[in-house]
Design an enzyme around this catalytic site. Structure first.
Site, short mmCIF file in Angstrom:
data_model
loop_
_atom_site.label_atom_id
_atom_site.label_comp_id
_atom_site.label_asym_id
_atom_site.label_seq_id
_atom_site.Cartn_x
_atom_site.Cartn_y
_atom_site.Cartn_z
N ARG A 143 0.82 -1.22 0.00
CA ARG A 143 0.00 0.00 0.00
C ARG A 143 0.86 1.27 0.00
O ARG A 143 0.48 2.30 0.59
CB ARG A 143 -0.98 -0.02 1.17
CG ARG A 143 -2.30 0.65 0.81
CD ARG A 143 -3.34 0.50 1.89
NE ARG A 143 -3.85 -0.84 1.99
CZ ARG A 143 -4.53 -1.33 3.02
NH1 ARG A 143 -4.80 -0.56 4.06
NH2 ARG A 143 -4.95 -2.58 3.03
N ARG A 174 -3.20 6.77 0.60
CA ARG A 174 -3.58 7.95 1.37
C ARG A 174 -2.47 8.61 2.19
O ARG A 174 -2.64 9.76 2.63
CB ARG A 174 -4.76 7.61 2.30
CG ARG A 174 -6.10 7.64 1.58
CD ARG A 174 -7.26 7.50 2.54
NE ARG A 174 -7.35 6.15 3.07
CZ ARG A 174 -7.94 5.82 4.23
NH1 ARG A 174 -8.47 6.78 4.98
NH2 ARG A 174 -7.99 4.57 4.63
N ARG A 186 -6.67 11.85 -6.25
CA ARG A 186 -7.48 10.64 -6.18
C ARG A 186 -8.97 10.91 -6.40
O ARG A 186 -9.68 10.13 -7.03
CB ARG A 186 -7.25 9.97 -4.83
CG ARG A 186 -8.17 8.84 -4.44
CD ARG A 186 -8.09 7.64 -5.34
NE ARG A 186 -8.86 6.54 -4.76
CZ ARG A 186 -10.19 6.46 -4.79
NH1 ARG A 186 -10.89 7.39 -5.41
NH2 ARG A 186 -10.82 5.45 -4.21
N ASP A 206 -7.22 -3.36 -6.82
CA ASP A 206 -7.89 -3.83 -5.62
C ASP A 206 -8.05 -5.35 -5.68
O ASP A 206 -8.26 -5.90 -6.76
CB ASP A 206 -9.27 -3.17 -5.48
CG ASP A 206 -9.88 -3.43 -4.12
OD1 ASP A 206 -9.61 -2.65 -3.19
OD2 ASP A 206 -10.59 -4.45 -3.97
N TYR A 251 -14.84 -12.54 1.90
CA TYR A 251 -15.63 -11.32 1.66
C TYR A 251 -16.94 -11.63 0.94
O TYR A 251 -17.98 -11.07 1.25
CB TYR A 251 -14.82 -10.31 0.83
CG TYR A 251 -13.80 -9.53 1.62
CD1 TYR A 251 -14.18 -8.74 2.70
CD2 TYR A 251 -12.45 -9.56 1.29
CE1 TYR A 251 -13.24 -8.02 3.42
CE2 TYR A 251 -11.50 -8.85 2.00
CZ TYR A 251 -11.90 -8.07 3.07
OH TYR A 251 -10.99 -7.36 3.78
#
Lengths: 344, 344
Positions: free
Chosen positions: A26, A30, A39, A75, A150
């Site tokens: 990552r 952010r 973004r 992702d 998920y």
């Protein structure tokens, strides 16, 4: 210098390197002001459909940090999303599935992925990055257990109750689901490699939720299938990463991934012993140390490097993704530190 | 039969038993219809202030399941709440702290706990239970690391970033916080024991988030202090329980707790080897198996019992709390199964 002779790829192949390669899970995200400024709002699943944006986001940390590899901005849920399963990424929550997987019928919503048709934007981003990058590009996707959890739970969980129920009550349905998701993983990673990625990583973030027996019987065969299929098709390194895997390490050996990524919970040297010294090892600085201060991060890094003693086959990374409130200068200095300290 | 000679307390003391004792973490709670019908809305921190209600809730699973011990209906956060730190338990979220702990000044909101003044209702519940119960009553509270992580983070976390920052950046502040919370733990558990509880359990749910070195330096001394202080004051068994502790097991040996509770991630026999055979072991059925079906739970239980081979010192339990949608009949049958299968 050829990318194939870069220190990251040499380390993946267990070859000698001038110093230990570094990248951060990552690293694109952010923590970077330049990321936040371009973004925009909206789901990551929308953002990655804009190859120009995804390319730029992937490049930002390479420019800023001087890391030894880029990781595709994408992702883990993109394949399930792209075949129309009905997946959203809700900010502050994570993947949310409106109609979770529970029966054989739900397999119909998981048709085989055809990367050129279903995720052309990912492949366009890969091609555009390959053109621009001087360091290797790591492609990735989610590993079947983590994706399955998920899809079955419908949202992030702490108990994995429904997932384990399917595993136990209906192993045949579970295996069918794992096979579909394995096809997705193979197709996605193979297409990323064919379009220019130099290595791939399977993210199995939640694999630590199950015990060794479940792993061996209901997950490992699928992982071995993915890894061997990719190794048959491509001559590129494959990294397998999970968290909370202290109890699973001995079974990760036989996966035969080129590199095993581990979290910070177990000393890296001990982890390396247990996954087999013939495989590379990636990790394992606690990301919270980077969010804390440079001093804390540096101390943690030196502890890891002290255990590794400049052995070939180590790729320095965090034990999980960069935390959003990490000061980018900490990561920048950390890359320098690891390079300097491990200069052969 | 004297409670002190019950199979639960005998097992805690590593003495011979007629069959393996069983209880379930969070056996009192939402899985039971009789709980849902009397619990009412509102915070658990309000509910436990009604001794009649807390007593009845504690007794319900003893009646229904025939377990070998009762566990006080209370909450790990009650001490911090009772000294006025500002803690709420938000349904569906967990402990929430409006003004999280971050500086030395915040220690002032953590004055020493005086159980008779601050949590008289807990002690009243304990006394009322002791009067009614034919099986031992287990008291409990949260262990300092887990409580500290809630106080610092302000809510449940997956990264423990702020907690680790305090541990690293300001070990002196961390140790002061741990000392306050240790005083709370000692005072709470000691008062529970003085008022009639027969054993106590320290819940350290999130201890698996840190590595062995952090545990050894910044947590273990505090746990040893709590345990030795209680052992000096009382002649009652002490259970230490954490999850995700596969990497910490070797250091749990020296805590010298009478019993170590472990989760399902590591085979129980292996865990027992690592925490030391001189200590009892508690666990470790995956609670998701109980939520799934009796067959799944029974199979999992038989696997555990097969490893243990009726050795004294084993207390059968789940690896974490009962999940709310567990069918109570599964737990009821499981108690019978374990008793029958382990009859000496």
């Amino acid at each position: 210098m050829l990318v194939s002779e870069s220190r990251f790829l040499r380390a993946c192949r267990h070859e000698s390197v001038d110093c230990t390669p570094v990248w951060f899970m990552r690293q694109a995200g952010r923590a970077l002001p330049e990321y936040r400024s371009i973004r925009g709002d909206g789901s990551i699943l929308d953002a990655i459909q804009k190859p120009d944006l995804a390319t730029e986001i992937t490049l930002q940390p390479v420019r800023r940090y001087g890391v030894d590899a880029a990781i595709l901005y994408s992702d883990i849920m993109v394949s399930a999303y792209a075949v129309g399963f009905g997946v959203e990424i809700t900010p502050g929550v994570g993947p949310v599935v409106n109609d979770p997987f529970s029966t054989l019928d739900d397999l119909q919503r998981l048709r085989p992925l055809e990367p050129e048709e279903d995720i052309p934007y990912v492949l366009e981003t890969v091609r555009s990055l390959t053109k621009e990058l001087a360091v290797p590009l790591i492609g990735f996707t989610g590993a079947p257990f983590t994706i399955a959890s998920y899809l079955i739970e419908g949202r992030p969980t702490r108990s994995w109750e429904k997932t384990k129920a399917v595993m136990k009550e209906d192993p045949s349905l579970w295996n069918s689901l794992m096979e579909r998701l394995s096809q997705h993983a193979i197709a996605t990673l193979s297409a990323q490699l064919s379009n220019g990625a130099n290595a791939v990583q399977l993210f199995d973030s939640w694999i630590g939720a199950i015990d060794l027996a479940e792993f061996d019987v209901l997950v490992k065969p699928h992982l071995m299938n993915i890894i061997s299929e990719l190794q048959t098709r491509h001559d590129s390194p494959m990294i397998y990463f999970g968290t909370n895997t202290a109890h699973l390490l001995s079974s990760l050996d036989v996966l035969n991934a080129d590199v095993i990524g581990v979290d910070w919970r177990i000393p890296i040297n001990k982890a390396w012993d247990r996954v087999g010294r013939s495989h590379g090892i990636q990790g394992n600085l606690d990301p919270s140390l980077c969010a804390e201060s440079y001093e804390a991060a540096a101390q943690g890094a030196l502890d890891i490097l002290g255990q590794i003693d400049n052995q070939n086959g180590h790729i320095f990374n965090l034990g999980h993704g960069v935390l959003p409130d990490t000061d980018p200068s900490v990561l920048e200095r950390l890359v320098e530190l690891v390079h300097e300290e491990t200069r052969r």
